[in-house]
Design an enzyme around this catalytic site. Sequence first.
Site, short mmCIF file in Angstrom:
data_model
loop_
_atom_site.label_atom_id
_atom_site.label_comp_id
_atom_site.label_asym_id
_atom_site.label_seq_id
_atom_site.Cartn_x
_atom_site.Cartn_y
_atom_site.Cartn_z
N ASP A 8 30.28 62.60 50.98
CA ASP A 8 30.14 63.51 52.11
C ASP A 8 31.19 64.63 51.97
O ASP A 8 31.90 64.72 50.95
CB ASP A 8 30.18 62.76 53.46
CG ASP A 8 31.58 62.38 53.94
OD1 ASP A 8 32.58 62.63 53.21
OD2 ASP A 8 31.70 61.83 55.06
N CYS A 65 33.62 59.08 50.95
CA CYS A 65 33.68 59.83 52.20
C CYS A 65 35.18 60.05 52.49
O CYS A 65 36.00 59.87 51.59
CB CYS A 65 32.92 59.15 53.34
SG CYS A 65 33.59 57.57 53.90
N THR A 67 37.39 58.36 54.22
CA THR A 67 38.17 57.13 54.02
C THR A 67 37.54 56.17 53.02
O THR A 67 38.19 55.22 52.57
CB THR A 67 38.27 56.36 55.36
OG1 THR A 67 36.92 56.08 55.79
CG2 THR A 67 39.00 57.16 56.41
N GLY A 68 36.28 56.37 52.74
CA GLY A 68 35.51 55.41 51.93
C GLY A 68 34.95 54.28 52.78
O GLY A 68 34.14 53.48 52.30
N HIS A 98 34.96 39.43 39.76
CA HIS A 98 34.54 38.38 40.69
C HIS A 98 33.31 38.74 41.51
O HIS A 98 32.51 37.86 41.82
CB HIS A 98 35.69 38.04 41.65
CG HIS A 98 36.80 37.27 41.00
ND1 HIS A 98 37.83 36.70 41.70
CD2 HIS A 98 37.04 36.97 39.68
CE1 HIS A 98 38.66 36.08 40.85
NE2 HIS A 98 38.20 36.25 39.63
N HIS A 133 31.52 32.60 40.24
CA HIS A 133 31.37 33.89 40.93
C HIS A 133 29.90 34.27 41.06
O HIS A 133 29.51 34.89 42.05
CB HIS A 133 32.17 34.97 40.19
CG HIS A 133 33.61 34.61 40.06
ND1 HIS A 133 34.43 34.45 41.16
CD2 HIS A 133 34.36 34.31 38.98
CE1 HIS A 133 35.64 34.10 40.75
NE2 HIS A 133 35.62 33.99 39.44
C1 RB5 Z 1 33.71 62.44 58.36
O1 RB5 Z 1 34.53 63.29 59.08
C2 RB5 Z 1 34.38 61.09 58.20
O2 RB5 Z 1 34.19 60.35 59.36
C3 RB5 Z 1 33.82 60.37 57.01
O3 RB5 Z 1 34.06 61.11 55.86
C4 RB5 Z 1 34.38 58.99 56.72
O4 RB5 Z 1 35.76 58.97 56.64
C5 RB5 Z 1 33.86 57.89 57.55
O5 RB5 Z 1 34.14 56.70 57.35
#
Ligand code: RB5
Length: 146
Positions: A8, A65, A67-68, A98, A133
């Site tokens: 994103d 994204c 934070t991922g 694993h 695993h």
């Molecule tokens: C978008 O602003 C943000 O929420 C997205 O990139 C992500 O971090 C969500 O988990």
Amino acid sequence: MRCVIANDHGAVELAQKLIKHLNERGIEVKYLGTDKNESVDYPDQAEKCAKEFLKGGYDFSIVLCGTGIGISIAANKIKGIRCALVQDSYSAEMAKKHNNANMLSFGGRIEYKEDPEKILDAYIDAEFEGGRHQRRIDKISALEKG
Ligand code: RB5
């Protein structure tokens, strides 16, 4: 090796960095974007990446994204996807050894204590250990069936 990547708007730069690294390693990348800073919704990007991966012909996939977190949660809703939100080389190595994760998730706004490229390498260079695993992964697949 081939991989598919989608992100994103929160991880445009990190996606480019990882693509460059993969290309340098001779890994073919199918990139699904976004390469723009305009907002897109991470569940849509997760779906695109997962569906492309599940067509076959790919060794692994990557979603990113801010934070991922969101994109990994979304990707893990799709049957057949085992997406690991990796923090460091150790978790990335274990995600292969694993969990035989077929997708990694990174956060473009996370300050990793190691280079993200190194974290990615730890996953690529590790091998799934099978055995007990595999039994656990089979149980994950059974959960998908309800
Ligand atoms: C978008 O602003 C943000 O929420 C997205 O990139 C992500 O971090 C969500 O988990």
